[in-house]
Design a protein around this motif. Structure first.
Motif, PDB file in Angstrom:
ATOM      1  N   THR A  30     -13.023 -18.914  23.435  1.00 52.22           N
ATOM      2  CA  THR A  30     -11.625 -18.776  23.532  1.00 52.22           C
ATOM      3  C   THR A  30     -11.149 -18.878  25.095  1.00 52.22           C
ATOM      4  O   THR A  30      -9.749 -19.017  25.241  1.00 52.22           O
ATOM      5  N   ILE A  31     -12.018 -18.915  25.992  1.00 49.04           N
ATOM      6  CA  ILE A  31     -11.779 -19.227  27.319  1.00 49.04           C
ATOM      7  C   ILE A  31     -12.156 -20.751  27.706  1.00 49.04           C
ATOM      8  O   ILE A  31     -13.180 -21.037  27.930  1.00 49.04           O
ATOM      9  N   ASP A  55      -6.755 -19.600  31.220  1.00 47.86           N
ATOM     10  CA  ASP A  55      -7.422 -18.540  30.148  1.00 47.86           C
ATOM     11  C   ASP A  55      -8.106 -17.600  31.129  1.00 47.86           C
ATOM     12  O   ASP A  55      -8.450 -16.398  30.821  1.00 47.86           O
ATOM     13  N   TRP A 100      -7.753 -13.630  31.539  1.00 45.14           N
ATOM     14  CA  TRP A 100      -8.755 -12.661  31.240  1.00 45.14           C
ATOM     15  C   TRP A 100      -9.267 -11.816  32.096  1.00 45.14           C
ATOM     16  O   TRP A 100      -9.338 -10.539  32.090  1.00 45.14           O
ATOM     17  N   ASP A 132      -7.127 -11.043  23.527  1.00 42.26           N
ATOM     18  CA  ASP A 132      -6.615 -12.235  22.806  1.00 42.26           C
ATOM     19  C   ASP A 132      -7.740 -13.443  23.392  1.00 42.26           C
ATOM     20  O   ASP A 132      -7.944 -14.245  22.404  1.00 42.26           O
ATOM     21  N   VAL A 133      -8.382 -13.197  24.490  1.00 43.82           N
ATOM     22  CA  VAL A 133      -9.542 -14.235  24.881  1.00 43.82           C
ATOM     23  C   VAL A 133     -10.741 -13.187  25.381  1.00 43.82           C
ATOM     24  O   VAL A 133     -10.391 -12.332  26.046  1.00 43.82           O
ATOM     25  N   THR A 134     -11.616 -13.651  24.961  1.00 44.69           N
ATOM     26  CA  THR A 134     -12.817 -12.923  25.079  1.00 44.69           C
ATOM     27  C   THR A 134     -14.194 -13.810  25.471  1.00 44.69           C
ATOM     28  O   THR A 134     -14.159 -14.844  24.792  1.00 44.69           O
TER      29      THR A 134
END
Length: 227
Positions: free
Chosen positions: A147-148, A153, A157, A169-171
């Motif tokens: 997701t990154i 992003d 994060w 939401d981003v990990t």
């Protein structure tokens, strides 16, 4: 000359060069991560700068170990320096130490203790955040189901992680990315705690000084008008 004097002289003499090396390390690493399409020769140049700076850190650590005369105890007593040597992305924080050393060399720091703690902690958070964002972006951008995918992003994060908010939401999905996340969480809690504690202490001292001034001058708070 005793070992402590030699060690102090070595530290004073290497503060500025190692601070510059920390900037070179962070800058060359950032270029390699953010510009992967560089020509091979340019990429190798920045890679050489990165490892050259790391080599200077290792030489400094070895010399201080030798001068200290402590043997294996040096590794345990200087555990933070040992950790930084193994994880050189934490090395840019030395820039803060270099700045403090330069201030002390020209006299006492102008800022009060609490202000210095807040300033240095804030700078440390910014430097660690940037280095952590680079490392996570490098580890995550090509991973399956990541997701990154952009540096933006990664910065978002990192900010949510250091502030211990963690929106989710981003990990990170890779083992390396999650390991970096654990380190950033621990650093974020420690540094933000230092900022909060110093700010609270500064407010308490200011209120105490105002109370002492009121007591000396005999000034009291005005009474509310009677109804």
């Amino acid at each position: 000359m005793d070992d402590d004097s030699r060690l102090d002289r070595w530290k004073r003499g290497t503060d500025l060069p190692l601070g510059i090396a920390s900037l070179v390390f962070l800058g060359s690493y950032a270029v390699r991560v953010l510009a992967p399409g560089l020509p091979r020769t340019v990429h190798d140049l920045f890679l050489s700068l990165t490892y050259g700076a790391w080599g200077l850190f290792a030489v400094d650590y070895a010399v201080r170990w030798r001068i200290s005369g402590e043997g294996p105890r040096f590794v345990r007593r200087q555990w933070l320096d040992t950790l930084v040597l193994l994880l050189p992305l934490m090395r840019p924080v030395r820039i803060v130490r270099t700045y403090e050393a330069m201030q002390r060399r020209h006299g006492h720091p102008r800022l009060a203790l609490q202000s210095r703690v807040m300033t240095y902690a804030t700078l440390s958070i910014a430097l660690l955040g940037f280095a952590g964002a680079l490392a996570v972006y490098q580890a995550e951008r090509g991973a399956p189901n990541a997701t990154i995918r952009t540096f933006g992003d990664s910065v978002w994060w990192t900010c949510s992680t250091l502030s211990t908010v963690g929106y989710g939401d981003v990990t990170p999905v890779t083992t390396l990315g999650r390991t970096i996340a654990v380190g950033l969480m621990a650093c974020g809690i420690a540094l933000l705690g230092a900022v909060t504690g110093s700010f609270s202490s500064m407010l308490l001292q200011r209120f105490a000084l105002e109370g002492e001034e009121d007591a000396l001058t005999g000034r009291t708070e005005p009474r509310p008008p009677e109804k």
